[in-house]
Design a protein around this motif. Structure first.
Motif, short mmCIF file in Angstrom:
data_model
loop_
_atom_site.label_atom_id
_atom_site.label_comp_id
_atom_site.label_asym_id
_atom_site.label_seq_id
_atom_site.Cartn_x
_atom_site.Cartn_y
_atom_site.Cartn_z
N MET A 25 0.83 -1.20 0.00
CA MET A 25 0.00 0.00 0.00
C MET A 25 0.87 1.26 0.00
O MET A 25 0.55 2.25 -0.67
CB MET A 25 -0.93 0.01 1.23
CG MET A 25 -1.90 1.19 1.23
SD MET A 25 -3.05 1.15 -0.15
CE MET A 25 -4.07 -0.25 0.35
N THR A 26 1.99 1.22 0.72
CA THR A 26 2.90 2.37 0.75
C THR A 26 3.49 2.62 -0.63
O THR A 26 3.63 3.77 -1.07
CB THR A 26 4.03 2.13 1.77
OG1 THR A 26 3.47 2.00 3.07
CG2 THR A 26 5.01 3.30 1.77
N VAL A 27 3.83 1.55 -1.34
CA VAL A 27 4.34 1.71 -2.71
C VAL A 27 3.27 2.34 -3.58
O VAL A 27 3.55 3.26 -4.36
CB VAL A 27 4.79 0.35 -3.29
CG1 VAL A 27 5.21 0.52 -4.75
CG2 VAL A 27 5.93 -0.23 -2.48
N SER A 28 2.04 1.85 -3.46
CA SER A 28 0.94 2.41 -4.25
C SER A 28 0.73 3.88 -3.95
O SER A 28 0.58 4.70 -4.87
CB SER A 28 -0.34 1.63 -3.97
OG SER A 28 -1.42 2.17 -4.71
N TYR A 29 0.76 4.25 -2.67
CA TYR A 29 0.59 5.65 -2.28
C TYR A 29 1.74 6.52 -2.81
O TYR A 29 1.55 7.68 -3.17
CB TYR A 29 0.52 5.78 -0.76
CG TYR A 29 -0.81 5.39 -0.15
CD1 TYR A 29 -1.98 5.47 -0.89
CD2 TYR A 29 -0.89 4.94 1.16
CE1 TYR A 29 -3.20 5.11 -0.33
CE2 TYR A 29 -2.10 4.57 1.74
CZ TYR A 29 -3.26 4.66 0.98
OH TYR A 29 -4.46 4.31 1.53
N THR A 30 2.95 5.96 -2.85
CA THR A 30 4.11 6.72 -3.34
C THR A 30 3.87 7.24 -4.75
O THR A 30 4.25 8.37 -5.09
CB THR A 30 5.38 5.85 -3.32
OG1 THR A 30 5.66 5.47 -1.97
CG2 THR A 30 6.57 6.60 -3.90
N TYR A 31 3.20 6.42 -5.56
CA TYR A 31 2.96 6.82 -6.94
C TYR A 31 1.62 7.54 -7.14
O TYR A 31 1.53 8.46 -7.94
CB TYR A 31 3.00 5.59 -7.85
CG TYR A 31 4.40 5.04 -8.04
CD1 TYR A 31 5.26 5.59 -8.97
CD2 TYR A 31 4.86 3.97 -7.27
CE1 TYR A 31 6.54 5.10 -9.14
CE2 TYR A 31 6.14 3.48 -7.43
CZ TYR A 31 6.98 4.05 -8.37
OH TYR A 31 8.26 3.56 -8.53
N SER A 32 0.59 7.12 -6.40
CA SER A 32 -0.75 7.67 -6.66
C SER A 32 -1.14 8.81 -5.72
O SER A 32 -1.88 9.71 -6.11
CB SER A 32 -1.79 6.56 -6.56
OG SER A 32 -1.81 5.99 -5.25
N GLN A 33 -0.66 8.77 -4.47
CA GLN A 33 -0.98 9.81 -3.49
C GLN A 33 0.27 10.16 -2.69
O GLN A 33 0.37 9.84 -1.50
CB GLN A 33 -2.10 9.34 -2.54
CG GLN A 33 -3.39 8.95 -3.25
CD GLN A 33 -4.46 8.48 -2.27
OE1 GLN A 33 -4.77 9.18 -1.29
NE2 GLN A 33 -5.02 7.31 -2.52
N PRO A 34 1.25 10.79 -3.33
CA PRO A 34 2.55 11.03 -2.68
C PRO A 34 2.47 11.85 -1.40
O PRO A 34 3.37 11.78 -0.56
CB PRO A 34 3.35 11.76 -3.77
CG PRO A 34 2.33 12.30 -4.72
CD PRO A 34 1.20 11.33 -4.70
N GLY A 35 1.41 12.62 -1.23
CA GLY A 35 1.27 13.43 -0.01
C GLY A 35 1.08 12.58 1.24
O GLY A 35 1.24 13.08 2.35
N ARG A 36 0.73 11.32 1.07
CA ARG A 36 0.48 10.44 2.22
C ARG A 36 1.74 9.68 2.64
O ARG A 36 1.70 8.86 3.56
CB ARG A 36 -0.64 9.44 1.89
CG ARG A 36 -1.96 10.11 1.53
CD ARG A 36 -3.06 9.10 1.32
NE ARG A 36 -3.34 8.33 2.53
CZ ARG A 36 -4.38 7.50 2.67
NH1 ARG A 36 -5.23 7.34 1.67
NH2 ARG A 36 -4.57 6.83 3.79
N VAL A 37 2.85 9.93 1.94
CA VAL A 37 4.10 9.21 2.22
C VAL A 37 5.21 10.22 2.51
O VAL A 37 5.31 11.25 1.83
CB VAL A 37 4.51 8.33 1.02
CG1 VAL A 37 5.78 7.55 1.32
CG2 VAL A 37 3.38 7.38 0.65
N SER A 38 6.03 9.94 3.52
CA SER A 38 7.12 10.85 3.84
C SER A 38 8.14 10.87 2.72
O SER A 38 8.25 9.91 1.94
CB SER A 38 7.81 10.42 5.14
OG SER A 38 8.54 9.22 4.94
N ALA A 39 8.89 11.97 2.62
CA ALA A 39 9.89 12.10 1.56
C ALA A 39 10.94 11.00 1.66
O ALA A 39 11.40 10.46 0.64
CB ALA A 39 10.55 13.48 1.64
N GLU A 40 11.33 10.63 2.89
CA GLU A 40 12.35 9.60 3.09
C GLU A 40 11.85 8.24 2.60
O GLU A 40 12.56 7.50 1.91
CB GLU A 40 12.72 9.51 4.56
CG GLU A 40 13.79 8.46 4.86
CD GLU A 40 14.13 8.41 6.34
OE1 GLU A 40 13.61 9.26 7.09
OE2 GLU A 40 14.91 7.52 6.74
#
Length: 353
Positions: A25-40
């Motif tokens: 899910m984190t990988v998916s958010y990185t591409y589709s909803q980057p605001g939900r994942v920290s820059a690091e």
């Protein structure tokens, strides 16, 4: 590309998650909803994706699995209006659109703002390939384009091993037009493009180390300097007026200041017809005769240059745009990546010795 040669299987989202030590899910958010994942975390995911050759679950990748999306992306390292305001960019894009029309595909402009979101905008572009308008050596968008794994080409540079470049030999062309521009000159000036993405307006001399990051600016400046020094003149006697934007008003304003100073130029070689036309305006306002008091040359041979009787460097940006589009769409090349050019001598330069 970073995808291992000969590996026909596309890495999965779960494999990227495992390599990055995060959830799918984190990988998916990185591409589709980057605001939900920290820059690091996002960088950890993208590093794992690059290592595995995973292009990301963006629309372009989904479309390519079905065949093709049906549109070509043009990445502009300028404001979006530049595509319509700048005559040279318009000619280039006309060539791109010629091929798109013939191939039955659409055209998507991808403007670059200099913000961190640029890479994300490229990654999410639903296109079959990319044409990148000339940019700087250090533009991170180039890595973003290469990371998509889609066909891509750069117009006029920078040169990279993973992205082909289409254009002319700017240094040789500048040397040729410079020899015409600087004939009989004692106080020559190059009216140039920005050195880097900071776009600082400044006046420099030929003996300074400039650190030019835009290849087009660097190669044309080197060619003009070659023309001057190979005739036995000193590099420090050649000046470079760096303009932050390619616009007729910028050329007019800068040249007007220099013509009104204590060491006015008697020959001006501009890196574009737009800047040269501005120089002609400034000379007219100062009551100077062209070419007797000041010689002027341009670059690109636009319609306006013809009407003004401007000596200039002719190249076909429309043909180069078409060549770039065919390359990005995976069509066979019909010409060398290095295009032809010629100097067109008109009324704004002095008689040759």
């Amino acid at each position: 590309m970073n995808r291992p040669a000969g590996n026909p299987k596309r890495p999965t989202l779960r494999q990227v998650a495992s390599a990055a030590g995060v959830s799918p899910m984190t990988v998916s958010y990185t591409y589709s909803q980057p605001g939900r994942v920290s820059a690091e975390t996002a960088e950890k995911v993208r590093a794992a994706a690059r290592k595995l050759g995973y292009p990301g679950p963006h629309p372009a990748a989904r479309g390519l699995r079905r065949g093709r999306v049906g549109t070509l992306g043009v990445v502009l390292g300028e404001r979006l209006s530049y595509a319509f305001d700048d005559p040279q960019a318009a000619r280039f894009l006309a060539g791109v659109s010629d091929v798109c029309a013939a191939e039955g595909v659409g055209l998507t402009l991808v403007p670059i703002t200099g913000a961190p979101s640029d890479a994300q905008r490229v990654a999410q572009a639903a296109v079959d390939g990319f044409v990148v308008w000339t940019t700087s050596d250090d533009d991170p968008v180039l890595d973003a384009v290469a990371d998509t794994g889609l066909p891509a080409v750069v117009h006029a540079g920078p040169h990279r091993r993973d992205l082909p470049v289409v254009g002319i030999d700017d240094r040789a062309a500048a040397a040729a037009v410079g020899r015409v521009a600087f004939a009989e000159a004692r106080r020559p000036l190059v009216l140039g493009f920005p050195l880097d993405r900071s776009r600082v307006r400044q006046l420099l001399t030929g003996d300074e180390e400039l650190g030019v990051r835009f290849p087009v600016t660097r190669h044309r400046w080197e060619g003009f300097r070659d023309a001057w020094t190979h005739s036995g003149q000193r590099a420090e006697d050649l000046r470079l007026a760096v303009c932050p934007i390619n616009h007729i008003t910028e050329g007019e304003t800068f040249v007007a200041e220099l013509l009104g100073g204590t060491d006015p130029p008697d020959a001006i070689a501009a890196m574009s017809d737009e800047l040269a036309l501005g120089a002609l305006r400034a000379a007219a306002s100062a009551g100077l005769r062209v070419p007797d008091d000041v010689a002027v040359t341009g670059w690109d041979d636009s319609d306006a240059a013809t009407n003004a009787g401007l000596t200039t460097l002719a190249q076909s940006l429309r043909e180069q745009g078409a060549h770039c589009a065919r390359t990005a769409l995976g069509r066979p090349a019909t010409a060398s990546r290095r295009h032809e050019w010629r100097v067109v001598v008109r009324a704004t330069t002095r008689r040759q010795p």
